[in-house]
Design an enzyme around this catalytic site. Structure first.
Site, mmCIF file in Angstrom:
data_model
loop_
_atom_site.group_PDB
_atom_site.id
_atom_site.type_symbol
_atom_site.label_atom_id
_atom_site.label_comp_id
_atom_site.label_asym_id
_atom_site.label_seq_id
_atom_site.Cartn_x
_atom_site.Cartn_y
_atom_site.Cartn_z
ATOM 1 C CD GLU A 1 -3.521 -7.219 2.696
ATOM 2 O OE1 GLU A 1 -4.593 -6.674 3.036
ATOM 3 O OE2 GLU A 1 -2.421 -6.650 2.739
ATOM 4 C CD GLU B 1 -3.160 -0.701 0.303
ATOM 5 O OE1 GLU B 1 -3.120 0.363 -0.353
ATOM 6 O OE2 GLU B 1 -4.107 -1.507 0.251
HETATM 7 C C1 IPT Z 1 -5.201 -3.784 3.589
HETATM 8 C C2 IPT Z 1 -3.825 -3.624 4.125
HETATM 9 O O1 IPT Z 1 -2.873 -4.025 3.198
HETATM 10 C C3 IPT Z 1 -3.608 -4.361 5.393
HETATM 11 O O2 IPT Z 1 -2.436 -3.886 5.983
HETATM 12 C C4 IPT Z 1 -4.768 -4.204 6.314
HETATM 13 O O3 IPT Z 1 -4.910 -2.862 6.622
HETATM 14 C C5 IPT Z 1 -5.989 -4.666 5.637
HETATM 15 O O4 IPT Z 1 -6.221 -3.937 4.494
HETATM 16 C C6 IPT Z 1 -7.216 -4.507 6.488
HETATM 17 O O5 IPT Z 1 -7.134 -5.070 7.727
HETATM 18 S S1 IPT Z 1 -5.581 -2.315 2.698
HETATM 19 C C7 IPT Z 1 -7.300 -2.320 2.465
HETATM 20 C C8 IPT Z 1 -7.870 -1.071 3.014
HETATM 21 C C9 IPT Z 1 -7.647 -2.444 1.031
#
Ligand code: IPT
Length: 947
Positions: free
Chosen positions: A484, A414
């Protein structure tokens, strides 16, 4: 003195070039972990450097100072407080400036060299494995440098400053620095010297940097080894009969390293002055035919994102905790880790090599907060910051390059896009062309080898799998991973099995990494576990920091058990009618010879009635075979359970037949001759049931006092029901509340007694709207059995699914033990029910609760045929969801921490005909259509009797 280094975009001064990390060698070393003197200031410049002077701390100078444990975070040791933000910077965004209020911890440690510390031939280095976020270091009064890059090692040459006794090591640590702009990961901000501090003797002719290249040729079955070393020496691998010079290449037959078969060969690098043990794993990572292949075989990542976390020590993890993480991952069929979003403690990677996990090693880089200003001023697209980015890339790659487990480098998380990222990728590719590069933010895949996304929904992942995703042609030729997905916040994630079916169906989809491994709850006397806002932070993101598959104390959540089942490496498909089972090996590399197999057969009312071993051939990866089940089993076809166990007897996989509920139903409700209801002035009696004559509500059943049952559609919204603040999609938790589903009122329109039943007609609806639910409760009975047939008809224009549809019933608070036949042992919802195994289970009301750090709907058992609690037995037709709690749903909904849940004097049962699915909308897609509880006419039946 100058404090300009704090806001300097450059990484630091004085540190030695980065090099490979190794846990041990023949050279002497001295751990400086332990108790350090500590002084906290509110600003960076509150004190000059006199505390670093020689002799300081010897007398009483540091008498007023506190003590902290290193490694550790001072905010978790009673000095200041932790603070949590997801992506917002907790200070004004004005790079590279940081606030004047900059908590600064001066650390002091006086040490003697141990007896036998070698004479000063080659010197010594001082190594910091991790300090957040910026440190300045003095030894015996001499400044030796400053550095940033919190989760990266920094070494300093200190041999010329050491003396036998009374060395004064002074470290000034600033919470905020220019480096903080590069470390905007979604986690607690936790300053401190949080990883080891070590003094390393450097003998003459000691090792400097070295790079172990160990590839595997799967066509020839040979490994090729070459160790490049800054200092020439000999490389030996006893098990292979290898003895070569550094820089020399040798090829020998070997067993390859994979995450499933983590074969390591013990070797050594001897540079004359130092002998460094090597743990060599031969494997080759490549991108070929548009796929990530290891040793010629495409891999499927069944992964998790792992932040370092311990509920008392934060990111200061001890070796046992790291080992626990790896063992828990392996025990739950996980085969991959993304080290979100920074390189972990280096010992963690040793464990990954040893136990076998594919690792995406991610650089300590995130600038997420710049999204708020459309990425303007983003450091990754500003050449002034590029040296800092390259420094971070080099410190990661040089430290971790000798781990076979690391198969992919990730530039960070990010951080938008920019020239700095490209520079990092180019540098990494030049230094280590033998691994792949990942970065999710690179939508055009210009710098990377893998198309990676986060939280894409099932439909999009399916399109990508089919190659229908459009985008640049270069990207379409790349493999795909979800770095993720399945946001494991609170109850959930839902939809895991549906994703796994897609990964199995399309080669291009090479797996995914659940967000995330563990809840970052902080052990706290007030709340049990604290989350964002609990420390008075002005700006925070609440419990978004508790979104893991493990609870903060590392107890597996139901989500982890679901994940384990969904990714299990052996699949059983049972055809009970034919008496056969198809067994499939879903490993990528292993055959099934290391596993043992059992069958068992259980009748609904008798428990396990028979079991035995099952002989399964040593199927190779991807192979399957059909086997006969033992023949002499009659009774219901769904009694079979097959299991695969590892060498220690731990269950790896299991299978049960798919059985339609309808088939089961028909057998269970033979017709019964009814009794007549007996009306009275205040009470109506229907068999064992006594009712209030005016309202038609049940008062007791077979002598057991009850409250209700009445219609119930409300559940304490889960984090996934509530969705994420930035989403435009429907956020059901909010819509439900707006509609008033948490304040539904119930009206009885008619209480009618006929020859064979008591019928109560009513309507349930919230204020302020014309939508509602017409209900008809029809009670009938024989001598022992009270039967409730519920019919529900929605009225009005319902635009949202219902949270639940069923009845709520109160029992006296003494009710505790629970027995049931149905899904168990753990909770299950329509899209989280893969791990729920139909059988006979026992528990207690307290043990049925799932302790989500922020209380919310939990604890339902699915596919329940009957349940016994508090002297009552309830059977359902069709099968139902069963929930029991010592508090009401309203109480659960109002609670913010587990400590808010106080048992009342009633045990509340929810007997649900249906439940809305879970999804993972707390940061991702919502509930798939097939798991939505769309309002519609429904009929369902429960029978009650005493037991
Ligand atoms: C995503 C992040 O990469 C991760 O660090 C964490 O924040 C997760 O979301 C949520 O728990 S970014 C997301 C806002 C697309």
């Amino acid at each position: 003195m100058s404090f300009s280094y704090v806001e300097d975009v450059l990484p630091g001064n004085g540190a030695l070039p980065p090099r490979a990390w190794y846990a041990e060698s023949s050279a002497a070393s001295l751990s400086l972990n332990g108790a350090w003197r500590f002084r906290l200031s509110e600003t960076a410049d509150a004190h000059d450097d006199s505390f670093a002077a020689e002799g300081y701390g010897e007398g009483d100078d540091a008498g007023e100072w506190a003590e902290v444990t290193v490694p550790g975070h001072w905010v978790l040791q009673g000095h200041g407080a932790p603070l949590y933000t997801n992506h917002l910077y907790p200070f004004p965004v004005d790079p590279p400036h940081v606030p004047a209020e900059n908590p600064t911890g001066d650390h002091l440690r006086v040490f003697d060299l141990p007896d036998g510390w070698p004479a000063d031939d080659g010197g010594a280095t001082l190594r910091f494995d991790g300090v957040e976020s910026c440190a300045r270091v003095w030894l015996n009064g001499t400044g030796i440098g400053e550095f940033k890059g919190s989760r990266l090692p920094h070494e300093f040459a200190v041999g010329h400053l050491l003396r036998p006794t009374g060395n004064v090591l002074a470290v000034r640590v600033h919470q905020w620095s220019a480096g903080s702009y590069l470390e905007d990961q979604d986690q607690w901000w936790l300053p401190g010297i949080f990883r080891d501090v070590t003094l390393l003797h450097r003998p003459a002719d000691g090792a400097l940097d070295f790079f172990v290249h160990a590839s595997y040729d799967h066509t020839a079955g040979t490994g090729t080894l070459r160790v490049d070393s800054d200092v020439n020496g000999r490389v030996t691998v006893d098990g292979l009969g290898v003895e070569v010079a550094t820089g020399e290449t040798v090829t020998v037959p070997v067993e390859p390293w994979t995450a499933e078969t983590p074969r390591l060969y013990a070797g050594a690098l001897d540079t004359g002055g130092e002998r460094v043990p090597l743990r060599i794993g031969f494997r080759t990572v490549e991108l070929s035919d548009g796929l990530i292949k290891v040793n010629g075989v495409p891999v499927l990542f069944k992964g998790v994102n792992r932040h370092e976390w311990h509920p008392e020590r934060g990111r200061a993890l001890d070796l046992e905790t790291m080992r626990r993480d790896v063992e828990l991952m392996k025990a739950h069929n996980i085969n991959a880790v993304r080290t979100s979003h920074y390189p972990p403690h280096p010992a963690f990677l040793d464990l990954c090599d040893e136990y076998g996990l594919w690792v995406i090693d991610e650089c300590d880089l995130e600038t997420h907060g710049f999204v708020e200003q459309g990425w303007r001023d983003n450091p990754v697209d500003d050449d002034r910051w590029t040296p800092a980015l390259l420094d971070r890339a080099a410190r990661m790659v040089e430290r971790d390059k000798n781990h076979p487990s690391v198969v992919v480098w990730s530039l960070g998380n990010e951080a938008g896009t920019g020239r700095g990222l490209t520079a990092m990728a180019e540098w990494i590719r030049g230094r280590d062309p033998e691994r792949l590069i990942h970065y999710e933010g690179d939508a055009n895949c210009r710098d990377v080898d893998v198309y990676s996304r986060m939280y894409a929904d099932h439909a999009e992942v399916d399109r990508i799998g089919r190659g229908l995703d459009g985008g640049p042609s270069h990207r379409r030729a790349l493999p795909f991973i979800l770095c993720e997905y399945a946001h494991a916040m609170g109850n959930g994630p839902g939809g895991l099995a549906d994703y796994q079916r897609l990964f199995a169906a399309h080669d291009r989809l090479q797996g995914a990494f659940v967000w995330e491994w563990i809840d970052h709850g902080i052990a706290d006397e007030r709340y049990g576990y604290a989350y964002g806002g609990d420390f008075g932070e002005e700006l925070h993101d609440g419990n978004f920091v508790c979104d893991g598959l493990l609870f903060p104390d590392r107890t597996p959540s139901p989500g982890l058990l679901e994940f384990k089942k969904v990714i299990e490496p052996v699949r059983f498909e049972i055809d009970a009618t034919a008496g056969t089972v198809r067994v499939t090996n879903r490993f990528d590399f292993r055959d099934l010879s290391g596993l043992t197999f059992t069958w068992s057969y259980e009748e609904e009312d008798e428990g396990a009635v028979a079991s035995g071993p099952l002989t399964v051939p040593a199927l190779g990866p991807g192979e399957s075979t059909e086997l006969k089940l033992p023949r002499d089993r009659a009774g219901s076809p769904d009694g079979w359970t097959l299991r695969a166990l590892d060498a220690d007897g731990h269950e790896v996989a299991w299978g049960r037949p798919e059985v339609t509920t309808a088939a089961v139903r028909a057998a269970r409700f033979p017709g019964r001759s009814g009794t007549r209801p007996v009306p009275g002035p205040d009470r109506i009696t229907v068999g064992p049931g006594v009712f209030d004559a005016r309202t038609g509500t049940a008062l007791s059943i077979g002598g057991v006092e009850v409250v209700g049952p009445r219609l119930d559609v409300w559940r304490a919204p889960t984090d996934n029901d509530n969705g994420a603040s930035w989403q435009n999609d429907e956020r059901l938790g909010l819509l439900w509340r707006r509609l008033g589903l948490h304040r539904v009122r119930h009206r009885a329109d008619a209480v009618e007694v006929t020859d064979d039943a008591l019928t109560v007609r009513g309507r349930s609806a919230p204020a302020g709207t014309d939508i509602g639910l017409r209900t008809l409760f029809r009670w009938s009975a024989d001598e022992e059995l009270l039967r409730l047939a519920v019919s529900v008809v929605p009225e009005g224009d319902w635009r949202v699914p219902l949270p639940r549809l069923g009845v709520r019933l109160g029992l006296p608070g003494g009710a505790d033990a629970v027995r049931w036949f149905g899904g168990g042992p753990g909770e299950a919802y329509p899209d989280t029910r893969a791990a729920s195994r139909v059988g006979r289970w026992e528990s207690t009301v307290d043990a049925l609760q799932t302790p989500y750090v922020r209380p919310q709907e939990n604890g339902a058992r699915a596919d329940v045929r009957w349940a016994e609690i508090g002297g009552l037995r309830v059977e359902g037709s069709p099968d139902f969801f069963f929930t029991a709690r010592r508090w009401t749903t309203e109480h659960l909904d109002a609670a913010e921490h587990l400590t808010d849940l106080v048992p009342g004097d009633t045990v509340w049962l929810n007997l649900d005909h249906a439940l809305q699915g879970i999804g993972s909308q707390s940061c991702g897609p919502g509930v798939l259509p097939q798991y939505r509880l769309t309002p519609g006419s429904a009929e369902f039946t429960f029978t009650f009797r005493t037991c």
